[in-house]
Design a protein around this motif. Structure first.
Motif, PDB file in Angstrom:
ATOM      1  N   GLY A   1       1.029  -1.168   0.059  1.00  0.00           N
ATOM      2  CA  GLY A   1       0.032   0.036  -0.168  1.00  0.00           C
ATOM      3  C   GLY A   1       0.662   1.196  -0.052  1.00  0.00           C
ATOM      4  N   PHE A   2       2.013   1.134   0.742  1.00  0.00           N
ATOM      5  CA  PHE A   2       2.899   2.150   0.812  1.00  0.00           C
ATOM      6  C   PHE A   2       3.424   2.702  -0.583  1.00  0.00           C
ATOM      7  N   THR A   3       3.865   1.463  -1.404  1.00  0.00           N
ATOM      8  CA  THR A   3       4.405   1.539  -2.678  1.00  0.00           C
ATOM      9  C   THR A   3       3.363   2.200  -3.512  1.00  0.00           C
ATOM     10  N   LYS A   4       2.216   1.858  -3.473  1.00  0.00           N
ATOM     11  CA  LYS A   4       1.215   2.290  -4.293  1.00  0.00           C
ATOM     12  C   LYS A   4       1.015   3.901  -4.273  1.00  0.00           C
ATOM     13  N   HIS A   5       1.063   4.171  -2.506  1.00  0.00           N
ATOM     14  CA  HIS A   5       0.846   5.549  -2.268  1.00  0.00           C
ATOM     15  C   HIS A   5       1.855   6.531  -2.728  1.00  0.00           C
ATOM     16  N   VAL A   6       2.997   5.937  -2.791  1.00  0.00           N
ATOM     17  CA  VAL A   6       4.102   6.705  -3.306  1.00  0.00           C
ATOM     18  C   VAL A   6       3.818   6.874  -5.062  1.00  0.00           C
TER      19      VAL A   6
ATOM     20  N   THR B   1      -2.764  13.037  -4.904  1.00  0.00           N
ATOM     21  CA  THR B   1      -2.504  13.126  -3.479  1.00  0.00           C
ATOM     22  C   THR B   1      -3.681  13.062  -2.591  1.00  0.00           C
ATOM     23  N   SER B   2      -4.730  12.493  -3.048  1.00  0.00           N
ATOM     24  CA  SER B   2      -5.907  12.168  -2.317  1.00  0.00           C
ATOM     25  C   SER B   2      -6.128  10.978  -1.539  1.00  0.00           C
ATOM     26  N   GLY B   3      -5.105  10.046  -1.608  1.00  0.00           N
ATOM     27  CA  GLY B   3      -5.178   8.782  -0.872  1.00  0.00           C
ATOM     28  C   GLY B   3      -4.582   9.100   0.594  1.00  0.00           C
ATOM     29  N   THR B   4      -5.517   8.524   1.632  1.00  0.00           N
ATOM     30  CA  THR B   4      -5.309   9.024   3.011  1.00  0.00           C
ATOM     31  C   THR B   4      -5.336   7.724   3.869  1.00  0.00           C
ATOM     32  N   THR B   5      -5.578   6.418   3.211  1.00  0.00           N
ATOM     33  CA  THR B   5      -5.698   5.068   4.042  1.00  0.00           C
ATOM     34  C   THR B   5      -4.507   4.914   5.007  1.00  0.00           C
TER      35      THR B   5
ATOM     36  N   PHE C   1       5.941  11.208   4.667  1.00  0.00           N
ATOM     37  CA  PHE C   1       6.022  11.584   3.259  1.00  0.00           C
ATOM     38  C   PHE C   1       4.829  12.331   2.917  1.00  0.00           C
ATOM     39  N   ASP C   2       3.759  12.181   3.322  1.00  0.00           N
ATOM     40  CA  ASP C   2       2.644  12.950   3.107  1.00  0.00           C
ATOM     41  C   ASP C   2       2.964  14.574   3.419  1.00  0.00           C
ATOM     42  N   SER C   3       3.452  14.996   4.528  1.00  0.00           N
ATOM     43  CA  SER C   3       3.806  16.138   5.050  1.00  0.00           C
ATOM     44  C   SER C   3       4.815  16.762   4.194  1.00  0.00           C
ATOM     45  N   ILE C   4       5.785  15.878   3.730  1.00  0.00           N
ATOM     46  CA  ILE C   4       6.908  16.434   2.800  1.00  0.00           C
ATOM     47  C   ILE C   4       6.178  16.706   1.533  1.00  0.00           C
ATOM     48  N   THR C   5       5.194  15.736   1.088  1.00  0.00           N
ATOM     49  CA  THR C   5       4.685  16.209  -0.114  1.00  0.00           C
ATOM     50  C   THR C   5       3.904  17.565  -0.162  1.00  0.00           C
ATOM     51  N   LYS C   6       3.151  17.703   1.045  1.00  0.00           N
ATOM     52  CA  LYS C   6       2.120  19.017   1.011  1.00  0.00           C
ATOM     53  C   LYS C   6       3.056  20.209   1.113  1.00  0.00           C
TER      54      LYS C   6
ATOM     55  N   VAL D   1       3.262  23.028  -1.596  1.00  0.00           N
ATOM     56  CA  VAL D   1       3.245  24.802  -1.519  1.00  0.00           C
ATOM     57  C   VAL D   1       4.299  25.506  -2.101  1.00  0.00           C
ATOM     58  N   LYS D   2       5.600  24.957  -1.882  1.00  0.00           N
ATOM     59  CA  LYS D   2       6.790  25.397  -2.510  1.00  0.00           C
ATOM     60  C   LYS D   2       6.716  25.366  -3.992  1.00  0.00           C
ATOM     61  N   ILE D   3       6.120  24.455  -4.537  1.00  0.00           N
ATOM     62  CA  ILE D   3       5.934  24.532  -6.089  1.00  0.00           C
ATOM     63  C   ILE D   3       4.844  25.388  -6.568  1.00  0.00           C
TER      64      ILE D   3
END
Length: 466
Positions: free
Chosen positions: A75-80, A88-92, A107-112, A116-118
């Motif tokens: 699941g983590f691999t799929k999330h990545v 970025t909608s996956g929250t499971t 990872f989700d925190s870094i992504t968010k 924001v930076k982008i």
């Protein structure tokens, strides 16, 4: 929850799986002992069944424990993959109470934060593009460098969220910085006195070429009435041009590193624009001085035309004011009057100074002076608006003029004004081949030609000024 004590921790899950799988050989060993010691065949079979049952249960339990861990990893691999693909909608996984869940949350925190930076980078890119677009428009306008610099300050102040900014340029004669442009949201912009290069915050930025971010008491001790200041040097090709600064960040006590990075990009482009403008002004000024000298040389060639340019310029200004021309239009008239005969520098002296009437061939050569004058002036950007005046000042209302045979309203307004003023001065000036008319006679002659050779409205306005 602390992952060391969590029953859902991957370490605990793998430990349980290991224990369950390890039980299998133990069960087999114990079973063999009981099977061997069993008194009858049926008892041995019964012991074997019990051993097989517990081995099966242990294997199934181990399988499900490992399966759960593997599913979490999958699941983590799929999330990545989803995040990399833009989803970025996956929250499971974020609710998982184990190392993978914690990793997913990191990872989700870094992504968010990256999102924001982008967005900030995209916004900064659009802002810079917009600024440079406006700079390009302003650079091609006739309003000059001050309008361009004010536009830069207004744009970058808006982008950085400051109350305003200013540009100070170096004055080599006094070795100081002097205010060129100030932009402020407030009705009363700050007053800035000249600063010696090397003195104070602003002078040190110019001398050492290093940007500064300052806020608080240090500004007041320097006599700068700002809450915060971001100042960047303006330099181009090892030449110190001046400084550009923003003041009073609205959303924070001090300017940010992102503000500085954006500001340095804009400052470098601004320095190039100022340097090019100064270079062009130097070249243009030298050319313009040459053009004016040529115009005076033309007048000096003809002893009968002394004062002609001054008088024609005065008549043009009188007409321009009478018909309500604005300052820019009056300036075009004034400069056009002084340069309208510039092209005569290219006419042979024996034709230009001839004391009798010109032959048809000589007259055709004399007619070239309007085009020659325009050709001389074209390379000077600041004279571009005068080219049509110089070229068309010999055009006539009925189309009988030269060089293009323009008629009526097709003749530029300033050229129509110049034509009336030029002819009037010629009428009242003595020539070797004619006597000077009185002012009254010249006025009557213009009345006869109004609506035929000249714009009637211009003639009437001129006569009212006499």
């Amino acid at each position: 929850m602390n992952k060391k004590h969590s029953s859902r921790s991957l370490i605990v899950q793998f430990a349980w799986a290991f224990m369950l799988m390890s039980i299998i050989p133990l069960i087999m060993a114990v079973a063999l002992v009981f099977i061997v010691d069993a008194p009858t065949i049926d008892a041995r079979i019964q012991q074997a069944r019990i051993a097989i049952f517990w081995m099966f249960i242990s294997s199934i339990a181990g399988y499900f424990v490992i399966r759960k861990a593997v599913i979490t990893l999958s699941g983590f691999t799929k999330h990545v993959k989803d995040v990399v693909g833009g989803d970025t909608s996956g929250t499971t996984l974020l609710n998982e109470d184990n190392e993978i869940g914690e990793l997913a949350r990191y990872f989700d925190s870094i992504t968010k934060k990256l999102e924001v930076k982008i967005k900030e980078l995209e916004s900064s890119k659009k802002i810079i593009q917009n600024i440079f677009h406006k700079i390009g428009e302003a650079a091609t306008s006739v309003r000059g460098i001050d309008s361009l610099l004010e536009l830069i300050l207004q744009s970058i102040s808006s982008a950085a969220g400051s109350k305003g900014g200013f540009i100070m340029l170096a004055d080599e004669d006094s070795a100081s910085l002097k205010v060129s442009v100030i932009y402020s949201e407030d009705a009363k912009p700050p007053r800035l006195a000249p600063v010696k290069i090397g003195n104070g915050i602003l002078g040190r930025v110019a001398k050492h070429g290093k940007p500064v971010k300052i806020f608080g008491s240090e500004l007041s001790t320097e006599g700068l009435n700002f809450r915060s200041l971001l100042c960047v040097p303006l330099g181009y090709k090892d030449k110190m041009i001046g400084i550009i600064a923003l003041f009073d960040k609205k959303s924070a006590d001090s300017f940010l590193d992102d503000d500085l990075n954006l500001f340095k990009d804009v400052a470098s482009q601004t320095a190039v624009a100022i340097s090019n403008y100064q270079l062009n002004m130097d070249v243009e000024k030298a050319y313009l001085d040459t053009v004016r000298a040529l115009a005076m040389a033309v007048e000096a060639k003809d002893p009968y035309s002394g004062g002609h340019l001054d008088r024609v310029a005065k008549y043009c200004m009188d007409i321009g004011r009478k018909i309500g021309l604005k300052e820019q239009g009056l300036k075009i008239l004034h400069d056009g009057a002084y340069l309208h005969d510039l092209g005569k520098i290219g006419i042979r002296d024996d034709v230009l100074k001839k004391t009798s009437r010109l032959t048809d061939e000589e007259y055709e050569e004399m007619k070239k002076h309007a085009v020659i004058g325009e050709t001389i002036m074209k390379p000077v950007k600041s004279l571009s608006k005068l080219c049509s005046v110089v070229r068309s000042h010999q055009e006539r209302w009925d189309g009988s003029g030269y060089p293009d045979g323009l008629k009526a309203e097709d003749i530029p307004l300033h050229a129509r004004i110049l034509a009336v003023a030029d002819v009037y001065d010629a009428l009242i000036t003595e020539r070797p081949y004619k006597k000077a008319m009185t002012k009254e006679a010249a006025a009557e002659e213009l009345k006869k030609l109004a609506g035929v050779k000249f714009d009637k409205r211009i003639v009437e306005a001129f006569l009212e000024t006499l």
